[in-house]
Design an enzyme around this catalytic site. Structure first.
Site, PDB file in Angstrom:
ATOM      1  N   ASP A 298       1.226  -1.252  -0.084  1.00 62.67           N
ATOM      2  CA  ASP A 298      -0.164   0.201  -0.332  1.00 62.67           C
ATOM      3  C   ASP A 298       0.798   1.127  -0.099  1.00 62.67           C
ATOM      4  OD1 ASP A 298       0.684   0.433   2.212  1.00 62.67           O
ATOM      5  OD2 ASP A 298      -1.340   0.006   3.332  1.00 62.67           O
TER       6      ASP A 298
ATOM      7  N   THR B  48       2.855  -0.761   8.934  1.00 60.71           N
ATOM      8  CA  THR B  48       3.332  -1.658   9.990  1.00 60.71           C
ATOM      9  C   THR B  48       3.471  -2.903   9.601  1.00 60.71           C
ATOM     10  OG1 THR B  48       1.056  -1.611  10.429  1.00 60.71           O
ATOM     11  CG2 THR B  48       2.060   0.167  11.959  1.00 60.71           C
TER      12      THR B  48
ATOM     13  N   HIS C 294       6.222 -29.773  12.642  1.00 63.28           N
ATOM     14  CA  HIS C 294       5.460 -28.773  11.839  1.00 63.28           C
ATOM     15  C   HIS C 294       4.804 -28.982  10.769  1.00 63.28           C
ATOM     16  CE1 HIS C 294       9.445 -26.924  13.762  1.00 63.28           C
ATOM     17  NE2 HIS C 294       9.948 -27.937  14.171  1.00 63.28           N
TER      18      HIS C 294
ATOM     19  N   CYS D 211       2.881  -2.483   4.190  1.00 68.65           N
ATOM     20  CA  CYS D 211       1.987  -1.694   4.121  1.00 68.65           C
ATOM     21  C   CYS D 211       3.205  -0.878   5.507  1.00 68.65           C
ATOM     22  CB  CYS D 211       0.404  -2.116   4.595  1.00 68.65           C
ATOM     23  SG  CYS D 211       0.740  -2.870   6.139  1.00 68.65           S
TER      24      CYS D 211
ATOM     25  N   HIS E 206       9.621 -23.115  10.566  1.00 64.02           N
ATOM     26  CA  HIS E 206       8.816 -24.421  11.241  1.00 64.02           C
ATOM     27  C   HIS E 206       7.193 -23.790  10.815  1.00 64.02           C
ATOM     28  CE1 HIS E 206      11.139 -23.928  14.820  1.00 64.02           C
ATOM     29  NE2 HIS E 206      11.668 -24.258  14.071  1.00 64.02           N
TER      30      HIS E 206
END
Length: 151
Positions: free
Chosen positions: A8, A69, A135, A67, A100
């Site tokens: 974004d 954050t 996993h 974006c 993992h």
């Protein structure tokens, strides 16, 4: 392996740098869904475009979402069944997201990471492989929990 990328307005500058850097450093095909400038866009739309294309592509392909954050993109991407998006802030979380969690989408924040740190995260994330074993059992449980959601 191809890399799908989208951002974004909060991370378009980081995306522009990473697109060129990945092409040069790894000689991978990078499909750039934008944005290409600071004009405001809605991160769920950008995440949806990438996730839809990634889910319809080769299983070895991966995505990178950016974006401000990384929080919004990770929330949006993880609503899609079959997408395992990992918000990473350092090389350690990037390594474990692949080993993992078999993350097929890397998410980072353009307003919280510098270019050098972001490149280091991408480098680790592209090189690491899924370990499988115990996993895989956990990923199977995640996929079962997500049935009926996403797209």
């Amino acid at each position: 392996m191809r890399i799908f990328m989208a951002a974004d307005h909060g991370a378009y500058e980081l995306k522009e740098d990473l697109v060129d850097w990945i092409r040069d450093q790894y000689e991978l095909e990078v499909i750039d869904f934008g944005v290409h400038g600071p004009e405001s866009v809605d991160y769920p739309d950008m995440a949806a475009r990438l996730c839809r294309e990634l889910l319809d592509s080769d299983p070895d392909d991966r995505g990178i979402l950016l974006c401000g954050t990384g929080l919004g993109m990770s929330m949006a991407a993880n609503r899609w069944s079959g997408i395992r998006a990992a918000l990473c802030h350092d090389e350690y979380t990037a390594r474990l997201s692949r080993q993992h969690n078999n993350a097929n989408v890397l998410v980072m924040g353009g307003r919280v990471l510098g270019i050098a740190v972001a490149r280091g995260i991408v480098d680790v994330w592209l090189r690491e492989a899924f370990e499988g074993g115990r996993h895989q059992r956990r990923l199977d449980k995640l996929e079962q929990a997500g049935k009926g959601g996403g797209h």
